[in-house]
Design a protein around this motif. Structure first.
Motif, PDB file in Angstrom:
ATOM      1  N   UNK A  77       0.816  -1.203   0.000  1.00 48.54           N
ATOM      2  CA  UNK A  77       0.000   0.000   0.000  1.00 48.54           C
ATOM      3  C   UNK A  77       0.852   1.257   0.000  1.00 48.54           C
ATOM      4  N   UNK A  78       2.027   1.161   0.633  1.00 52.76           N
ATOM      5  CA  UNK A  78       2.847   2.372   0.750  1.00 52.76           C
ATOM      6  C   UNK A  78       3.290   2.871  -0.616  1.00 52.76           C
ATOM      7  N   UNK A 119       5.927  -6.061   4.688  1.00 54.36           N
ATOM      8  CA  UNK A 119       4.584  -5.931   5.263  1.00 54.36           C
ATOM      9  C   UNK A 119       4.617  -5.426   6.676  1.00 54.36           C
ATOM     10  N   UNK A 120       5.624  -4.648   7.030  1.00 54.51           N
ATOM     11  CA  UNK A 120       5.746  -4.099   8.383  1.00 54.51           C
ATOM     12  C   UNK A 120       5.739  -5.201   9.430  1.00 54.51           C
ATOM     13  N   UNK A 169      -6.184  -6.992  -0.487  1.00 60.43           N
ATOM     14  CA  UNK A 169      -6.788  -5.711  -0.116  1.00 60.43           C
ATOM     15  C   UNK A 169      -5.736  -4.684   0.271  1.00 60.43           C
ATOM     16  N   UNK A 170      -4.581  -5.175   0.674  1.00 56.09           N
ATOM     17  CA  UNK A 170      -3.551  -4.250   1.135  1.00 56.09           C
ATOM     18  C   UNK A 170      -2.704  -3.748  -0.012  1.00 56.09           C
ATOM     19  N   UNK A 171      -3.373  -3.198  -0.998  1.00 54.98           N
ATOM     20  CA  UNK A 171      -2.686  -2.585  -2.119  1.00 54.98           C
ATOM     21  C   UNK A 171      -3.530  -1.395  -2.506  1.00 54.98           C
ATOM     22  N   UNK A 173      -4.466  -0.857  11.346  1.00 57.51           N
ATOM     23  CA  UNK A 173      -5.078  -1.285  10.098  1.00 57.51           C
ATOM     24  C   UNK A 173      -6.016  -0.178   9.624  1.00 57.51           C
ATOM     25  N   UNK A 174      -5.557   0.546   8.604  1.00 59.96           N
ATOM     26  CA  UNK A 174      -6.366   1.631   8.067  1.00 59.96           C
ATOM     27  C   UNK A 174      -7.212   1.117   6.917  1.00 59.96           C
ATOM     28  N   UNK A 175      -8.457   1.527   6.869  1.00 59.05           N
ATOM     29  CA  UNK A 175      -9.248   1.355   5.653  1.00 59.05           C
ATOM     30  C   UNK A 175      -9.358   2.726   5.021  1.00 59.05           C
ATOM     31  N   UNK A 192      -6.844  -1.337   2.129  1.00 58.59           N
ATOM     32  CA  UNK A 192      -6.317  -1.331   3.485  1.00 58.59           C
ATOM     33  C   UNK A 192      -4.843  -0.966   3.466  1.00 58.59           C
ATOM     34  N   UNK A 193      -4.447  -0.210   4.458  1.00 56.61           N
ATOM     35  CA  UNK A 193      -3.033   0.048   4.663  1.00 56.61           C
ATOM     36  C   UNK A 193      -2.688  -0.554   6.014  1.00 56.61           C
ATOM     37  N   UNK A 194      -1.812  -1.531   5.993  1.00 57.54           N
ATOM     38  CA  UNK A 194      -1.430  -2.197   7.228  1.00 57.54           C
ATOM     39  C   UNK A 194      -0.085  -1.646   7.671  1.00 57.54           C
ATOM     40  N   UNK A 195      -0.067  -0.977   8.795  1.00 57.91           N
ATOM     41  CA  UNK A 195       1.167  -0.370   9.282  1.00 57.91           C
ATOM     42  C   UNK A 195       1.574  -1.056  10.580  1.00 57.91           C
ATOM     43  N   UNK A 196       2.774  -1.458  10.663  1.00 54.29           N
ATOM     44  CA  UNK A 196       3.287  -2.102  11.860  1.00 54.29           C
ATOM     45  C   UNK A 196       3.005  -3.584  11.847  1.00 54.29           C
ATOM     46  N   UNK A 209       0.196  -2.524  15.744  1.00 50.27           N
ATOM     47  CA  UNK A 209      -0.318  -2.663  14.387  1.00 50.27           C
ATOM     48  C   UNK A 209      -1.508  -1.741  14.176  1.00 50.27           C
ATOM     49  N   UNK A 260       4.184  -8.019   9.323  1.00 54.06           N
ATOM     50  CA  UNK A 260       3.045  -8.931   9.239  1.00 54.06           C
ATOM     51  C   UNK A 260       3.452 -10.137   8.397  1.00 54.06           C
ATOM     52  N   UNK A 275     -19.165  -1.635   7.969  1.00 57.51           N
ATOM     53  CA  UNK A 275     -19.044  -0.264   7.493  1.00 57.51           C
ATOM     54  C   UNK A 275     -19.049  -0.314   5.976  1.00 57.51           C
ATOM     55  N   UNK A 302     -11.648   4.234   8.377  1.00 53.80           N
ATOM     56  CA  UNK A 302     -11.765   3.427   9.576  1.00 53.80           C
ATOM     57  C   UNK A 302     -10.360   3.016   9.992  1.00 53.80           C
TER      58      UNK A 302
END
Lengths: 313, 377, 495
Positions: free
Chosen positions: A121-122, B270-271, B279-281, C159-161, C142-146, C157, B273, B319, C169
């Motif tokens: 994502x980054x 992935x930090x 979805x993480x893109x 988890x951004x949406x 999603x952006x997963x940080x940490x 961690x 993970x 949501x 979120x």
């Protein structure tokens, strides 16, 4: 002889780029009352990165590694148009400044693709922000260059520089002031300096350029960083050539060339001090405040064009 | 002027579109806008006594029209190939396609780079000539056309920037990274009859991009007939300039590639993970968000975020997000054009009979139509 | 009225707790903590509720667990994490909890092993499942940080949406630094518990040590000598100064305004080095012990400290004024990461974060302890709830802390610094202090000089769940800044 000079200034711009970064960083440290790292440190960093292995994400295609290499080549080519101490650039033809702008655009295009290829994502996040900046930077950049080209009735950078150099220093026109302001704003944004982007940050969520290249390592990263340094050097050299070319050598005498080199170093020093001071007294802009900078730059460059046309009449 | 506005709005809509085919249709609007912008410049120059620049502008328009025909066909055919393989053209669902369709990906990339209008590819040639003709400002006699021309340069630059962003998005989300939510038909191989026309068009993009005189010289004859008094000098320099640039880029790229590197393949960071999901893109919608935010007034988007259950704001169980655009300009201006192009594209796809001769015939006919259209303008 | 869903789920205690927690914000009680313990004589698991009842001070309610616990989260969202922790630690079932996912324990820990009751020897590697909430909608990603970050930051961690840069979120997944500290306390001698307390949260170690010592003293009904209390006050306020100065510097660094960041680091370092000369430790480690302190401040050291504090607060005030005067800083801080007053109240947020969102609460004034009894000082409070407000609260608190230190230094008089804590008795008690991050509470229980249970209510554990509410609606690029303005401890939260 002249071709050697043209080649020499081209190579000088490429090789001196990391030094410029080192000097700015050192000066900023001194302004913060820190000792700071050696001005040669960027070279050491590049050397370190070149010796490391190149990590490639498993999901990436060959484009991932090709992008930084090609982008580097494109940035290098863009430098070839610049006259800095000798009045002719290595390459010069009508409309070359448009090519310069679009070579840089192509380099960015490739880096954005490379960011997508990383698959995180980054990368996408950085690329999307970079896209915003580059989309908005192109118009004022082209407009201010067009203003100067029209004022000088010239089609190539070398010709514009020659025309400006022939003018009286104290007879600087309002066009130049406006175009200079516009180009400076664009240059700051394009090169990812404060207050648009923080070149020293480690926070992946706030970065523009650095987030885009997050997946890169080793020689690929070294080429990216070097290209970024070259781009800063290019922008400063472009500003100096366009707005303060006086003293640039056009005759092949040792005296003229030495004087030209000396003057260029002085001009470069002034630019370094200006950048360091500016970056020490502002905070980074809110992301959605960045477009305002380009709004101002666009307005300035349009004004420059209007004045150019009025001046001609 | 209308051309400039049309180009800008077209590309802005294209950028906000996440359906590939509609996106390409909007981008056609943009390119038609560029062509009209350039033709407008030609007329301005002609009227104000600068035939040299008028000829250059008209030449630019013709070159761009032809180039557009080439890369847009390439992209439409590529989109057809994607649909053939995945049954989807939604960019937010695609991803990592290059792994499954390498040849199509490479050809599609050439199309994307070309349409972005960057040097070494054919899309740049027309735009570059257009820019040069806009420099005519200084030689015109009246301030109004002078200003118009100069501002056209700005509009063209902005459009170019937006187009680059738009097609980075297209190629990046569809072909690069990892798959998102699509289904790939592993059994379906791309038939050669689909690849060959793609390859031919991609080759054309490259050849014209590096050796523009192939295209410029015959078209120049056409322009000379229409606008007497233009000189070919400025056009002739295009080729040598491009070749110098190409040579420099190639030398530098070769040097960069020759640097000794040890490559190691590793998972995407992935930090910490263990695994990243599809979805993480970044999605296409996310990519274009900053630019869309800047040009908000054009879109007039309304967003809706629904959190349920509504009485427990601290503990949502679901949501959903929805963003809708009210497209004022679109309904009035573009719907007809876009629909037409879409229909043509549909036809085009139906024409994909898989017979190579047919494809070559189509391309030939397209080019012929283009020439005839230009001749009798 | 029965607020609990589920049959036969309520007990009189829970009804009472729910009654106290309900009502208009100004009249309802604030949930301070909720935790379990095992009553060794009754062989039963107990649940403890600590509430801050307006006008009545702290109130502790206890309830016996019968296999399952009725959740009070539907009444007070502030209880959500405490109850999830309770479930993980003791393996009790929660009735009516809207989000019963595990909190402390990650996927690698078997879900049926509960560290406060089961053996933690040779626990097998498990593969449990944890579900993040997915936001539906076209183009949402999603952006997963940490947990591993690019800088030197603790693991957590996020988890951004998002759609583009807009955060729709945010979910947190922490407890990567869960060290089982509460379990480690069990069986630790009272006399060495403060060492464990000091290691809970590195930058607040003196606050943790003092809170622990006060809880022990409270449980044994002894008081530390006045001199020891003064030394503790000086240490606590110095720690607050250092923490806030570092925070303000880091906030400036996060917006790439490096000049104040560099100066704040220097001021902070000056104070830490003065601490070494005054008390022998940069972070006042080993100073607080049950019954008092281990070191006195000599008159010459007091003079040195006085000068250092005056200089630091003066320089910091100047630097802070320069910083907040910049339009570029204001535009970043203002309206960023707003935590609304109602959300802060619902989630029982504490400390500078609460005071920046219009909750005028400070344990030093509301529940005075030690040398703070009888003191009258100003508590800075703002109602904007944005990054700027949190920064300004901290800047004002530095000045306030400096003044408290200077006042305390003039009152230092020779005297005893330690009282004996009686051995061989059963004890139970708690004490709360205002740490730099807010209300910090230690609840201790034990007998014969050994601890059988020690619960730590850390302000970070309380405040983390509020962070997402301040972040949603902002751009993701502002997240590090907003997070920094909360400046919560991971280690202190995870424990």
């Amino acid at each position: 002889m002249t071709i050697a000079l043209r080649l020499a200034q081209f190579v000088f711009l490429l090789l001196s780029a990391p030094l410029l970064l080192g000097a700015i960083t050192r000066l900023k440290a001194i302004l913060q009352r820190r000792r700071g790292a050696s001005i040669w440190r960027p070279y050491a960093e590049l050397g370190k990165l070149f010796r490391k292995e190149d990590l490639v994400p498993g999901s990436a295609s060959w484009l991932f590694r090709a992008a930084p290499r090609l982008a580097f080549a494109l940035t290098v080519t863009a430098v070839a148009f610049l006259p800095i101490v000798w009045s002719n650039g290595l390459l010069s033809f009508a409309g070359d400044f448009i090519v310069l702008v679009y070579l840089l655009a192509f380099a960015r295009f490739l880096m954005m693709l490379g960011a997508f290829d990383g698959g995180s994502s980054f990368g996408g996040m950085g690329a999307s922000r970079e896209a915003m900046v580059s989309v908005l930077a192109e118009a004022p950049l082209v407009l201010s260059l067009v203003a100067l080209a029209v004022a000088a009735r010239a089609g190539s950078l070398t010709a514009i520089v020659a025309w400006t150099g022939a003018q009286d220093f104290f007879n600087i026109s309002v066009v130049h002031v406006l175009a200079f302001a516009a180009l400076t704003l664009v240059a700051i944004a394009e090169t990812g300096r404060l207050p648009v982007d923080n070149p020293a940050t480690h926070l992946e969520l706030t970065m523009l350029h650095e987030a885009m290249v997050l997946e890169y390592s080793g020689p690929s990263l070294a080429l990216i960083e070097w290209a970024q340094a070259i781009k800063l050097n290019l922008m400063i050299a472009l500003l100096i050539a366009l707005f303060a070319p006086w003293g640039i050598a056009s005759g092949v005498t040792a005296g003229a060339i030495l004087l030209s080199i000396g003057l260029y170093v002085v001009k470069l020093g002034i630019a370094i001090v200006a950048i360091a001071v500016l970056e020490s007294c502002v905070a980074k802009l809110r992301m959605y405040a960045v477009p305002e900078i380009f709004g101002i730059a666009a307005a300035l460059s349009i004004l420059a064009i209007v004045f150019t046309l009025m001046m001609k009449r | 002027m209308a051309g400039g506005i049309s180009a800008l709005l077209g590309i802005l809509y294209a950028l906000s579109e996440s359906d590939l085919k509609r996106l390409l249709a909007y981008s056609s609007v943009e390119n038609l806008g560029i062509i009209y912008l350039t033709i407008g410049a030609a007329m301005l120059c002609q009227k104000n006594g600068a035939p040299g620049f008028a000829a250059l502008a008209l030449l630019a328009a013709l070159v761009h029209a032809l180039n557009h025909a080439i890369f847009k066909n390439l992209l439409f055919l590529g989109a057809g190939a994607i649909q053939y393989k995945t049954h989807s053209l939604k960019l937010n669902e695609l991803g990592g396609l290059w792994k499954t369709m390498p040849a199509t990906g490479a050809f599609f990339l050439v199309g994307c780079v070309s349409i972005a209008g960057v040097p070494l590819f054919n899309g740049f040639i027309g735009e570059w000539m257009a820019f040069q003709s806009f420099l005519a400002g200084a030689q015109l006699s009246h301030p109004a056309p002078q200003l118009t021309l100069a501002l056209s340069a700005g509009a063209l630059a902005l459009t170019g920037g937006l187009a680059a962003a738009c097609f980075v998005n297209v190629f990046g989300t569809a072909f690069l990274g990892r798959p998102r939510r699509m289904q790939i038909e592993p059994e379906t191989k791309m038939p050669l009859s689909m690849l060959v026309p793609l390859g031919a068009l991609a080759a054309a993009c490259l050849v014209i991009g590096v050796m523009p005189m192939v295209l410029i010289r015959p078209l120049w004859a056409l322009v000379e007939g229409l606008i007497p008094g233009g000189n070919f000098e400025s056009g002739a320099k295009i080729g040598s300039g491009i070749q110098m640039v190409t040579a420099t880029v190639l030398i530098a790229a070769l040097a960069a590639i020759l640097i000794r590197t040890v490559v190691r393949y590793a998972p995407t960071w992935g930090c910490g993970l263990a695994s990243l999901t599809g979805r993480m893109q970044y999605t296409a919608t996310s990519f274009s968000k900053p630019v869309r935010t800047v040009f908000q007034p054009v879109y007039k988007a309304s967003r809706k975020l629904e959190i349920s259950p509504a009485d427990k704001p601290y503990f949502p169980t679901a949501i959903s997000y929805e963003s809708t655009r009210t497209l004022h300009y679109e309904k009035l201006l573009y719907r007809p054009i876009v629909n037409t192009i879409m229909t043509i594209a549909q036809q085009l796809r139906r024409l994909q009979t898989g017979n190579i001769q047919w494809y070559l015939l189509y391309i030939f006919l397209a080019l012929l139509c283009m020439f005839l259209f230009m001749r009798f303008r | 009225m029965d607020p609990m869903p589920g049959e036969n789920a309520t007990t009189p205690t829970v009804v009472e707790v729910a009654r106290l927690l309900q009502g208009p914000p100004e009249n309802r009680a604030r949930l301070v903590s909720l935790f379990g313990s095992i009553d060794s004589s009754l062989k039963r698991t107990m649940v403890h509720y600590i509430l801050d009842v307006p006008g009545a001070g702290y109130r502790v309610l206890e309830d016996m667990m019968n296999g399952s616990v009725p959740s009070i989260t539907p009444v007070s969202p502030a209880a959500a994490w405490y109850e999830r922790e309770l479930k993980d630690q003791y393996g009790v079932e929660l009735f009516g909890h809207p989000d019963p996912r595990s909190l402390l324990l990650h996927e690698n820990w078997p879900g049926n092993c509960h560290p406060m009751v089961d053996s933690t020897q040779a626990v097998p590697w498990a593969d449990e499942h944890y579900e993040f909430l997915q936001v539906e909608g076209d183009g949402v990603c999603e952006v997963a940080v940490g947990p591993v970050h690019a800088g030197i930051i603790e693991p957590g961690h996020f988890r951004f949406s998002v759609v583009g840069d807009n955060v729709l979120f945010l979910e947190l997944r922490h407890f990567y630094t869960h060290k089982g500290t509460e379990r480690l306390f069990q069986g630790t001698p009272v006399s060495s518990g403060q060492m464990l307390a000091e290691s809970v949260s590195g930058d607040n170690c003196f606050a943790h040590a003092v809170a622990y010592c006060q809880a022990i003293e409270e449980a044994h009904a002894v008081t530390a000598p006045p001199l020891a209390q003064l030394v503790r006050l000086i240490g606590l306020e110095l720690e607050r100064m250092v923490a806030h100065i570092a925070d303000v510097g880091a906030l400036s660094g996060d917006i790439a305004f490096m000049l104040p960041a560099a100066y704040c680091s220097r001021i902070k370092e000056d104070l830490l080095q003065t601490s070494v000369r005054v008390i022998g430790s940069r972070f006042w480690r080993g100073i607080a012990v049950p019954g008092g302190v281990t070191r006195d401040i000599s008159p010459s050291a007091a003079e040195m400290l006085r000068e250092a504090v005056m200089q630091a607060s003066g320089e910091f005030a100047k630097m802070a004024a320069i910083m907040l005067d910049r339009p570029s800083v204001q535009s970043r801080f203002e309206a960023a990461g707003v935590l609304h007053h109602s959300v802060a109240g619902d989630l029982a947020v504490v400390g500078p974060v609460a005071r920046a969102s219009g909750i005028d609460a400070d344990i030093r004034r509301d529940h005075p302890y030690g040398a703070y009894r009888g003191l009258n000082f100003e508590i800075p409070s703002l109602h904007y709830g944005d990054v700027l407000a949190r920064t300004r609260v901290r800047i004002d608190e530095v000045a306030c802390s400096a003044q408290l230190i200077l006042d305390a230094l003039t009152q230092l008089q020779a005297g005893p610094i330690r009282t004996e804590v009686p051995q061989d008795v059963a004890f139970e008690g708690f004490s709360a202090i205002e740490s730099p991050r807010g209300e910090l509470l230690y609840w201790v229980k034990g007998e014969a000089g050994m601890l059988t249970r020690c619960h730590i209510k850390s302000p970070s554990f309380q405040n983390w769940p509020a962070l997402p509410h301040a972040v949603v609606g902002n751009v993701i690029a502002d997240f590090p800044l907003i997070n920094k303005s909360f400046n919560l401890s991971y280690s202190g939260c995870d424990r």
